[in-house]
Motif scaffolding. Structure first.
Motif, PDB file in Angstrom:
ATOM      1  N   VAL A 172     -29.937   7.832 -30.977  1.00  0.00           N
ATOM      2  CA  VAL A 172     -31.327   7.547 -31.336  1.00  0.00           C
ATOM      3  C   VAL A 172     -31.333   6.928 -32.720  1.00  0.00           C
ATOM      4  CG1 VAL A 172     -33.587   8.557 -31.814  1.00  0.00           C
ATOM      5  CG2 VAL A 172     -32.207   9.425 -29.915  1.00  0.00           C
ATOM      6  N   VAL A 173     -31.939   5.758 -32.830  1.00  0.00           N
ATOM      7  CA  VAL A 173     -32.067   5.071 -34.118  1.00  0.00           C
ATOM      8  C   VAL A 173     -33.559   4.883 -34.374  1.00  0.00           C
ATOM      9  CG1 VAL A 173     -31.530   2.994 -35.425  1.00  0.00           C
ATOM     10  CG2 VAL A 173     -29.856   3.898 -33.810  1.00  0.00           C
ATOM     11  N   GLY A 174     -34.081   5.647 -35.330  1.00  0.00           N
ATOM     12  CA  GLY A 174     -35.525   5.610 -35.551  1.00  0.00           C
ATOM     13  C   GLY A 174     -36.231   6.144 -34.316  1.00  0.00           C
ATOM     14  N   GLU A 175     -37.044   5.302 -33.699  1.00  0.00           N
ATOM     15  CA  GLU A 175     -37.732   5.692 -32.468  1.00  0.00           C
ATOM     16  C   GLU A 175     -37.048   5.120 -31.231  1.00  0.00           C
ATOM     17  OE1 GLU A 175     -40.747   7.624 -31.827  1.00  0.00           O
ATOM     18  OE2 GLU A 175     -39.864   8.328 -33.707  1.00  0.00           O
ATOM     19  N   ASP A 176     -35.958   4.380 -31.456  1.00  0.00           N
ATOM     20  CA  ASP A 176     -35.295   3.707 -30.334  1.00  0.00           C
ATOM     21  C   ASP A 176     -34.185   4.560 -29.732  1.00  0.00           C
ATOM     22  OD1 ASP A 176     -36.876   1.473 -30.707  1.00  0.00           O
ATOM     23  OD2 ASP A 176     -35.393   0.446 -31.978  1.00  0.00           O
ATOM     24  N   VAL A 177     -34.129   4.524 -28.396  1.00  0.00           N
ATOM     25  CA  VAL A 177     -33.004   5.127 -27.681  1.00  0.00           C
ATOM     26  C   VAL A 177     -32.027   4.002 -27.353  1.00  0.00           C
ATOM     27  CG1 VAL A 177     -32.272   6.361 -25.614  1.00  0.00           C
ATOM     28  CG2 VAL A 177     -34.465   6.911 -26.677  1.00  0.00           C
ATOM     29  N   GLN A 178     -30.770   4.193 -27.739  1.00  0.00           N
ATOM     30  CA  GLN A 178     -29.789   3.129 -27.518  1.00  0.00           C
ATOM     31  C   GLN A 178     -28.620   3.636 -26.680  1.00  0.00           C
ATOM     32  OE1 GLN A 178     -28.685   1.774 -31.454  1.00  0.00           O
ATOM     33  NE2 GLN A 178     -30.404   0.333 -31.494  1.00  0.00           N
ATOM     34  N   VAL A 179     -28.081   2.731 -25.862  1.00  0.00           N
ATOM     35  CA  VAL A 179     -26.838   3.044 -25.149  1.00  0.00           C
ATOM     36  C   VAL A 179     -25.728   2.180 -25.738  1.00  0.00           C
ATOM     37  CG1 VAL A 179     -27.947   3.726 -22.991  1.00  0.00           C
ATOM     38  CG2 VAL A 179     -27.211   1.375 -23.287  1.00  0.00           C
ATOM     39  N   GLY A 180     -24.527   2.750 -25.753  1.00  0.00           N
ATOM     40  CA  GLY A 180     -23.392   2.063 -26.372  1.00  0.00           C
ATOM     41  C   GLY A 180     -22.230   1.919 -25.421  1.00  0.00           C
ATOM     42  N   PRO A 181     -21.028   2.157 -25.890  1.00  0.00           N
ATOM     43  CA  PRO A 181     -19.839   1.933 -25.062  1.00  0.00           C
ATOM     44  C   PRO A 181     -19.804   2.833 -23.832  1.00  0.00           C
ATOM     45  CG  PRO A 181     -19.248   2.170 -27.373  1.00  0.00           C
ATOM     46  CD  PRO A 181     -20.690   2.538 -27.255  1.00  0.00           C
ATOM     47  N   ARG A 182     -19.170   2.318 -22.811  1.00  0.00           N
ATOM     48  CA  ARG A 182     -18.994   3.075 -21.570  1.00  0.00           C
ATOM     49  C   ARG A 182     -17.776   3.983 -21.706  1.00  0.00           C
ATOM     50  NH1 ARG A 182     -16.073   2.080 -16.780  1.00  0.00           N
ATOM     51  NH2 ARG A 182     -15.190   0.201 -17.678  1.00  0.00           N
ATOM     52  N   PHE A 183     -17.817   5.122 -21.044  1.00  0.00           N
ATOM     53  CA  PHE A 183     -16.617   5.956 -20.946  1.00  0.00           C
ATOM     54  C   PHE A 183     -16.545   6.545 -19.542  1.00  0.00           C
ATOM     55  CE2 PHE A 183     -18.715  10.106 -21.190  1.00  0.00           C
ATOM     56  CZ  PHE A 183     -19.878   9.838 -21.908  1.00  0.00           C
ATOM     57  N   SER A 184     -15.354   6.964 -19.163  1.00  0.00           N
ATOM     58  CA  SER A 184     -15.157   7.572 -17.851  1.00  0.00           C
ATOM     59  C   SER A 184     -15.024   9.075 -18.013  1.00  0.00           C
ATOM     60  CB  SER A 184     -13.904   7.001 -17.178  1.00  0.00           C
ATOM     61  OG  SER A 184     -14.050   5.613 -16.972  1.00  0.00           O
ATOM     62  N   VAL A 185     -15.239   9.794 -16.934  1.00  0.00           N
ATOM     63  CA  VAL A 185     -15.129  11.261 -16.981  1.00  0.00           C
ATOM     64  C   VAL A 185     -14.339  11.742 -15.768  1.00  0.00           C
ATOM     65  CG1 VAL A 185     -17.257  11.659 -18.282  1.00  0.00           C
ATOM     66  CG2 VAL A 185     -17.353  11.516 -15.797  1.00  0.00           C
ATOM     67  N   ASN A 186     -13.705  12.917 -15.922  1.00  0.00           N
ATOM     68  CA  ASN A 186     -13.051  13.500 -14.750  1.00  0.00           C
ATOM     69  C   ASN A 186     -14.016  14.481 -14.097  1.00  0.00           C
ATOM     70  OD1 ASN A 186     -13.005  15.780 -16.310  1.00  0.00           O
ATOM     71  ND2 ASN A 186     -10.771  15.932 -16.444  1.00  0.00           N
ATOM     72  N   SER A 187     -13.547  15.208 -13.110  1.00  0.00           N
ATOM     73  CA  SER A 187     -14.472  16.057 -12.347  1.00  0.00           C
ATOM     74  C   SER A 187     -15.048  17.188 -13.193  1.00  0.00           C
ATOM     75  CB  SER A 187     -13.774  16.621 -11.113  1.00  0.00           C
ATOM     76  OG  SER A 187     -12.649  17.360 -11.512  1.00  0.00           O
ATOM     77  N   GLU A 188     -14.432  17.475 -14.359  1.00  0.00           N
ATOM     78  CA  GLU A 188     -14.995  18.486 -15.264  1.00  0.00           C
ATOM     79  C   GLU A 188     -15.869  17.838 -16.327  1.00  0.00           C
ATOM     80  OE1 GLU A 188     -11.328  20.000 -16.672  1.00  0.00           O
ATOM     81  OE2 GLU A 188     -11.122  21.462 -15.055  1.00  0.00           O
ATOM     82  N   LEU A 189     -16.108  16.566 -16.188  1.00  0.00           N
ATOM     83  CA  LEU A 189     -16.905  15.759 -17.102  1.00  0.00           C
ATOM     84  C   LEU A 189     -16.243  15.619 -18.479  1.00  0.00           C
ATOM     85  CD1 LEU A 189     -20.551  16.828 -16.196  1.00  0.00           C
ATOM     86  CD2 LEU A 189     -19.137  15.016 -15.241  1.00  0.00           C
ATOM     87  N   ARG A 190     -14.939  15.831 -18.484  1.00  0.00           N
ATOM     88  CA  ARG A 190     -14.205  15.557 -19.722  1.00  0.00           C
ATOM     89  C   ARG A 190     -14.121  14.041 -19.915  1.00  0.00           C
ATOM     90  NH1 ARG A 190      -7.830  16.314 -20.353  1.00  0.00           N
ATOM     91  NH2 ARG A 190      -7.612  15.126 -22.264  1.00  0.00           N
ATOM     92  N   ARG A 191     -14.272  13.607 -21.146  1.00  0.00           N
ATOM     93  CA  ARG A 191     -14.376  12.169 -21.416  1.00  0.00           C
ATOM     94  C   ARG A 191     -13.013  11.499 -21.579  1.00  0.00           C
ATOM     95  NH1 ARG A 191     -19.453  12.009 -25.656  1.00  0.00           N
ATOM     96  NH2 ARG A 191     -20.878  13.177 -24.313  1.00  0.00           N
ATOM     97  N   PHE A 192     -12.950  10.279 -21.065  1.00  0.00           N
ATOM     98  CA  PHE A 192     -11.749   9.443 -21.185  1.00  0.00           C
ATOM     99  C   PHE A 192     -12.178   8.028 -21.538  1.00  0.00           C
ATOM    100  CE2 PHE A 192     -10.403  12.893 -18.517  1.00  0.00           C
ATOM    101  CZ  PHE A 192      -9.081  13.110 -18.851  1.00  0.00           C
ATOM    102  N   SER A 193     -11.247   7.259 -22.073  1.00  0.00           N
ATOM    103  CA  SER A 193     -11.509   5.835 -22.280  1.00  0.00           C
ATOM    104  C   SER A 193     -11.856   5.213 -20.927  1.00  0.00           C
ATOM    105  CB  SER A 193     -10.276   5.144 -22.847  1.00  0.00           C
ATOM    106  OG  SER A 193      -9.866   5.786 -24.016  1.00  0.00           O
TER     107      SER A 193
END
Ligand code: FES
Length: 221
Positions: A175-196
Motif C-alpha cells: 500500500v502506497v498512500g491510498e493506492d494498492v499496488q501489486v509487484g513481482p510474481r512468486f510461486s508457492v508450494n502446497s504449504e504456501l511457502r514462497r519460492f522464486s
C-alpha cells in the motif's frame, strides 16, 4: 642432398624427406587440406549449433522486469471474495503485457499461513500451474477453475483437483498512500511457502524445488 641428421630438426618437408615435398614447404599438402576441411566443418557445425543453443538456453538468463502497478484504492477489495483487476506487468508490449489478477484483502481467519503475515492484500495469478491457461474465479463454487484440462483451486489458490502440480502463483502487494499496488510474481508450494517464480508444470513440493530451480536472473526469495 639434405643432411639426414639435420632432417629431424628442419621445419621444411623436403628436409624431412617426405615424398612429394616441395622446396620451402613447411606443412604437407595432405595435412594442410585435412586441417582446412576440419576447420570448415567446425565453422559450419558452429553456425547452426550455436544459434540453436543460444535460443534454447538464452531465456534462462533473461530477467523478468519487476515493477509495481496500482490496481485500486485501499478499501476497494473485500476480504472474503476476489475482485479481478487488469494489471500491466510488462510495460511497453501493449496488450501482451497485461494480465488479470484476482485481488482480495488479507483475512486473518483465512490467511493463517505464516508466510502471509504482513501481506496487506492477496493477489492471485490467473496462470494455471498445469500448462498456463487462464483460470477464472467462480464465486458460486468458491473455486478457481481452469477451462483447459479441468484444474480446480480453492479460495487460497491451492490445487484441489485436476492436473496442476502446485498452487496458483501470487504477487507481492503493498500500500502506497491510498493506492494498492501489486509487484513481482512468486510461486508457492502446497504449504504456501514462497519460492522464486517458476514456470507452469514445475512442482515445488519435495524434490521438485530442486529439480526445477528458478532462473539464475530471477530474484531469490
Ligand atoms: S492448463 Fe489448466 S488444467 Fe491444464
Amino acid at each position: 642432398m639434405p643432411d639426414k641428421h639435420a632432417s629431424y630438426r628442419s621445419r621444411y618437408t623436403a628436409d624431412r624427406l617426405i615424398p612429394g615435398a616441395f622446396d620451402g614447404e613447411t606443412i604437407t599438402r595432405r595435412r594442410f587440406m585435412t586441417g582446412s576441411a576440419h576447420t570448415a566443418g567446425a565453422i559450419a557445425a558452429g553456425a547452426f549449433t550455436l544459434p540453436a543453443l543460444a535460443f534454447a538456453v538464452g531465456p534462462i538468463f533473461k530477467s523478468t522486469p519487476h515493477s509495481w502497478v496500482t490496481v485500486g484504492k485501499v478499501g476497494s477489495f473485500p476480504n472474503n471474495n476476489y475482485v479481478p483487476v487488469i494489471a500491466t506487468l510488462t510495460p511497453g508490449i501493449g496488450e501482451a503485457g497485461k494480465t488479470t489478477v484476482y485481488m482480495r484483502a488479507f483475512n486473518p481467519a483465512l490467511d493463517t499461513d505464516p508466510y502471509d503475515r504482513g501481506t496487506p492484500y492477496i493477489a492471485i495469478s490467473t496462470r494455471c500451474a498445469h500448462l498456463g491457461c487462464p483460470v477464472r474465479w467462480v464465486d458460486a463454487a468458491q473455486r478457481f477453475i481452469c477451462p483447459c484440462h479441468g484444474g480446480v483451486y480453492d479460495l487460497l489458490g491451492r490445487r484441489v483437483g485436476g492436473p496442476p502440480v502446485r498452487p496458483l502463483d501470487r504477487f507481492y502487494t503493498r500500500v502506497v498512500g491510498e493506492d494498492v499496488q501489486v509487484g513481482p510474481r512468486f510461486s508457492v508450494n502446497s504449504e504456501l511457502r514462497r519460492f522464486s517464480p517458476r514456470d507452469p508444470a514445475e512442482p515445488l513440493d519435495g524434490i521438485g524445488q530442486y529439480l526445477y530451480p528458478s532462473r539464475p536472473t530471477e530474484r531469490k526469495l
